[in-house]
Design an enzyme around this catalytic site. Structure first.
Site, PDB file in Angstrom:
ATOM      1  N   SER A  57      58.138 -52.379  76.595  1.00  0.00           N
ATOM      2  CA  SER A  57      59.393 -53.310  76.070  1.00  0.00           C
ATOM      3  C   SER A  57      59.974 -53.674  77.552  1.00  0.00           C
ATOM      4  O   SER A  57      61.128 -54.294  77.656  1.00  0.00           O
ATOM      5  CB  SER A  57      60.575 -52.024  75.593  1.00  0.00           C
ATOM      6  OG  SER A  57      60.331 -51.815  74.192  1.00  0.00           O
ATOM      7  N   SER A  74      56.828 -49.909  58.559  1.00  0.00           N
ATOM      8  CA  SER A  74      57.781 -49.530  57.269  1.00  0.00           C
ATOM      9  C   SER A  74      58.529 -50.622  56.761  1.00  0.00           C
ATOM     10  O   SER A  74      58.939 -50.743  55.512  1.00  0.00           O
ATOM     11  CB  SER A  74      58.495 -48.463  57.915  1.00  0.00           C
ATOM     12  OG  SER A  74      59.351 -48.753  58.678  1.00  0.00           O
ATOM     13  N   TYR A  97      64.453 -44.036  76.315  1.00  0.00           N
ATOM     14  CA  TYR A  97      63.585 -45.120  75.838  1.00  0.00           C
ATOM     15  C   TYR A  97      62.883 -45.882  77.037  1.00  0.00           C
ATOM     16  O   TYR A  97      61.750 -45.806  77.047  1.00  0.00           O
ATOM     17  CB  TYR A  97      64.312 -46.149  74.860  1.00  0.00           C
ATOM     18  CG  TYR A  97      63.415 -47.097  74.292  1.00  0.00           C
ATOM     19  CD1 TYR A  97      62.588 -46.731  73.278  1.00  0.00           C
ATOM     20  CD2 TYR A  97      63.398 -48.503  74.589  1.00  0.00           C
ATOM     21  CE1 TYR A  97      61.455 -47.624  72.710  1.00  0.00           C
ATOM     22  CE2 TYR A  97      62.633 -49.497  73.950  1.00  0.00           C
ATOM     23  CZ  TYR A  97      61.834 -49.024  73.358  1.00  0.00           C
ATOM     24  OH  TYR A  97      60.821 -50.094  72.549  1.00  0.00           O
TER      25      TYR A  97
END
Length: 259
Positions: free
Chosen positions: A155, A12, A168
């Site tokens: 991550s 995006s 997360y």
């Protein structure tokens, strides 16, 4: 390589890793189905990229020289039907699908003593459930018999604590485990499965103070760039990556979490 088709999620903002992957693939001759949720970035403190998608599509079309080579669809991956619909769209549009790069992610502030059940669920839905459903639909649609590539994103949460992003971190641990669970299932179908941890990457979300502080934790003194991750992903998806599967690859430029 000219006949290969890739679906890249999480696209995006022009400065994002998904966009960098799309640039690499377009230059390599791929036909592309891209997807993202610009309103998610619009709502973040770092802000969105209002002209990002149209500008990126114009850039990629200039590279491919074919206005039909790159397609884009806004998709909310909290919808249970969205992953299968995305795979179907890619195959219907381009006739096949060889590569899936699941670069999408949902991340908000989720510290201990500040946890919210709905936020935990949303992390698991977008980062784990949608990824697993995408993998399932991709495997069902893949018919080439060889050369398939599934690339997921981590991550580096297993390398150190992420106290402000517990939901997360938990969801990305799930993605890493999916890499190992899916790889023996999909390799017989001709699909490799790998997960990339790009480390701290400058995609415009950090403050100047954060950039400086984290930059000191890199031996080279600078954050990763989106194209650093994209180069690795392009290689994994090339014929040279055929023998790499089931791996979580830390590509962090020597990042030292503990300074």
């Amino acid at each position: 390589m000219n006949e290969r088709v890739a679906l890249v999620t999480g696209v995006s903002r022009r400065i994002g890793i998904g966009a960098a992957v799309a640039r690499r693939f377009a230059a390599a001759g791929y036909r592309l189905q891209l997807t993202g949720l610009p309103r998610y970035d619009d709502a973040q403190p770092y802000g969105g990229d209002p002209d990002g998608v149209p500008a990126l599509l114009a850039e990629l079309n200039g590279v491919t020289g074919d206005p039909d080579a790159v397609r884009y669809r806004v998709v909310d991956l909290t919808s249970p039907s969205a992953p299968a619909e995305l795979i179907e769209t890619a195959v219907r549009t381009h006739g096949r699908l060889d590569v899936l790069v699941a670069a999408h992610a949902y991340s908000t502030h989720t510290p201990l003593n500040g946890l919210d059940a709905a936020e935990i669920d949303r992390h698991l839905i977008v980062n784990v459930r949608a990824t697993l459903l995408l993998a399932e639909a991709f495997a069902a649609a893949f018919g080439a018999g060889s050369g398939g590539r599934l690339v997921l994103f981590s991550s580096g949460q297993r390398l150190g604590p992420m106290p402000a992003e517990l939901a997360y971190a938990a969801s990305k641990a799930g993605v890493e485990n999916l890499t190992r669970q899916l790889s023996p299932l999909l390799m017989p179908r001709g699909i490799t499965v790998n997960c990339v941890n790009p480390g701290p990457t400058d995609t415009g979300y950090a403050s100047p103070e954060g950039l400086a502080a984290v930059g000191r934790l890199f031996p080279g003194g600078e954050w990763g760039r989106p194209d650093d991750a994209a180069r690795l992903i392009e290689w994994l998806c090339s014929p040279d990556g055929r023998w790499i599967t089931g791996q979580v690859i830390d590509s962090e430029g020597g990042f030292d979490r503990y300074g």
